[in-house]
Motif scaffolding. Structure first.
Motif, PDB file in Angstrom:
ATOM      1  N   LEU A  94       0.911 -46.276   2.290  1.00 18.90           N
ATOM      2  CA  LEU A  94      -0.453 -46.679   2.610  1.00 18.90           C
ATOM      3  C   LEU A  94      -1.228 -46.988   1.342  1.00 18.90           C
ATOM      4  CD1 LEU A  94      -1.258 -43.897   5.250  1.00 18.90           C
ATOM      5  CD2 LEU A  94      -0.586 -46.262   5.717  1.00 18.90           C
ATOM      6  N   LEU A  95      -2.193 -47.860   1.481  1.00 15.55           N
ATOM      7  CA  LEU A  95      -3.118 -48.183   0.398  1.00 15.55           C
ATOM      8  C   LEU A  95      -4.124 -47.042   0.233  1.00 15.55           C
ATOM      9  CD1 LEU A  95      -3.798 -51.896   1.360  1.00 15.55           C
ATOM     10  CD2 LEU A  95      -2.777 -51.123  -0.786  1.00 15.55           C
ATOM     11  N   PRO A  96      -4.789 -46.939  -0.907  1.00 16.34           N
ATOM     12  CA  PRO A  96      -5.827 -45.921  -1.064  1.00 16.34           C
ATOM     13  C   PRO A  96      -6.947 -46.120  -0.037  1.00 16.34           C
ATOM     14  CG  PRO A  96      -5.268 -46.893  -3.189  1.00 16.34           C
ATOM     15  CD  PRO A  96      -4.583 -47.714  -2.135  1.00 16.34           C
ATOM     16  N   GLY A  97      -7.432 -45.021   0.507  1.00 11.96           N
ATOM     17  CA  GLY A  97      -8.522 -45.065   1.475  1.00 11.96           C
ATOM     18  C   GLY A  97      -8.466 -43.871   2.407  1.00 11.96           C
ATOM     19  N   VAL A 132      -6.722 -38.763   3.923  1.00  4.54           N
ATOM     20  CA  VAL A 132      -7.292 -39.336   2.702  1.00  4.54           C
ATOM     21  C   VAL A 132      -6.158 -39.611   1.720  1.00  4.54           C
ATOM     22  CG1 VAL A 132      -8.855 -38.972   0.761  1.00  4.54           C
ATOM     23  CG2 VAL A 132      -9.470 -38.110   3.039  1.00  4.54           C
ATOM     24  N   VAL A 133      -6.030 -40.872   1.345  1.00  4.53           N
ATOM     25  CA  VAL A 133      -5.041 -41.306   0.363  1.00  4.53           C
ATOM     26  C   VAL A 133      -5.831 -41.769  -0.862  1.00  4.53           C
ATOM     27  CG1 VAL A 133      -3.164 -42.914  -0.131  1.00  4.53           C
ATOM     28  CG2 VAL A 133      -3.455 -42.014   2.193  1.00  4.53           C
ATOM     29  N   THR A 134      -5.739 -41.024  -1.953  1.00  6.10           N
ATOM     30  CA  THR A 134      -6.538 -41.366  -3.139  1.00  6.10           C
ATOM     31  C   THR A 134      -5.930 -42.514  -3.929  1.00  6.10           C
ATOM     32  OG1 THR A 134      -5.408 -39.815  -4.609  1.00  6.10           O
ATOM     33  CG2 THR A 134      -7.317 -38.973  -3.372  1.00  6.10           C
ATOM     34  N   GLY A 135      -4.625 -42.680  -3.813  1.00  8.94           N
ATOM     35  CA  GLY A 135      -3.945 -43.703  -4.610  1.00  8.94           C
ATOM     36  C   GLY A 135      -3.440 -43.141  -5.918  1.00  8.94           C
ATOM     37  N   ASP A 136      -3.833 -41.900  -6.248  1.00 12.04           N
ATOM     38  CA  ASP A 136      -3.362 -41.262  -7.478  1.00 12.04           C
ATOM     39  C   ASP A 136      -1.994 -40.615  -7.273  1.00 12.04           C
ATOM     40  OD1 ASP A 136      -5.701 -41.965  -8.797  1.00 12.04           O
ATOM     41  OD2 ASP A 136      -6.719 -40.122  -8.166  1.00 12.04           O
ATOM     42  N   GLU A 137      -1.660 -40.302  -6.015  1.00 17.54           N
ATOM     43  CA  GLU A 137      -0.384 -39.677  -5.722  1.00 17.54           C
ATOM     44  C   GLU A 137       0.670 -40.754  -5.431  1.00 17.54           C
ATOM     45  OE1 GLU A 137      -2.929 -40.672  -3.211  1.00 17.54           O
ATOM     46  OE2 GLU A 137      -3.153 -38.549  -2.803  1.00 17.54           O
TER      47      GLU A 137
END
Length: 149
Positions: A94-97, A132-137
């Motif tokens: 998934l994309l960040p968001g 919640v997907v921060t995109g940092d992981e």
């Protein structure tokens, strides 16, 4: 071109071709976006799902990263409950968001005289917490426990 440069270019040509091919292969199917692999499992009423099902991840407007598209994701799970989310291609993540999550699983085939609501093993109105997907992981594991209907 001098003879020395031509000789060096000829010697390195196979190496450069292999490096170019490796970059091309590694890039195939890569969206070029900061994806987070999201895997996990679904249990229903404390046990495995009675049938395969799906998870829909809908990105909440305004929660994505600037410059990236707002795009939903989905995952399919089998009767072992395991899944891997996808946005562009199988298992890419998934994309960040922030995402609302909907889980669909039915006790039988749709269209056999019963409505989707009657066949659903997911309680009406139930939904898991937002994801919640921060995109940092690089990856994350999420397990969904659907209560008994």
């Amino acid at each position: 071109m001098s003879r020395l440069k031509m000789k060096l270019n000829q010697q390195h040509a196979p190496l450069l071709a292999m490096a170019g091919f490796a970059v091309l292969v590694m890039g195939c199917g890569d969206s070029g976006m900061p994806m987070t692999k999201v895997t996990g499992s679904v249990t229903i009423a404390g046990g495995p799902p009675p049938q395969p099902g799906q998870i829909i991840f809908t990105q909440v407007a305004g929660t994505g990263r600037d410059g990236l598209p707002t795009r939903p994701g989905m995952a399919v799970f089998r009767t072992d409950g395991k899944f891997a989310a996808r946005t562009f291609e199988e298992g890419d993540g998934l994309l960040p968001g922030t995402y609302t999550v909907r889980i669909d699983c039915f006790s039988g085939a749709l269209g056999e005289g019963k409505s989707a609501r009657e066949l659903s093993v997911v309680p009406a109105g139930w939904a898991p917490e937002q994801l919640v997907v921060t995109g940092d992981e690089r990856s994350m594991t999420v397990n969904y426990e659907v209560p008994a209907k």
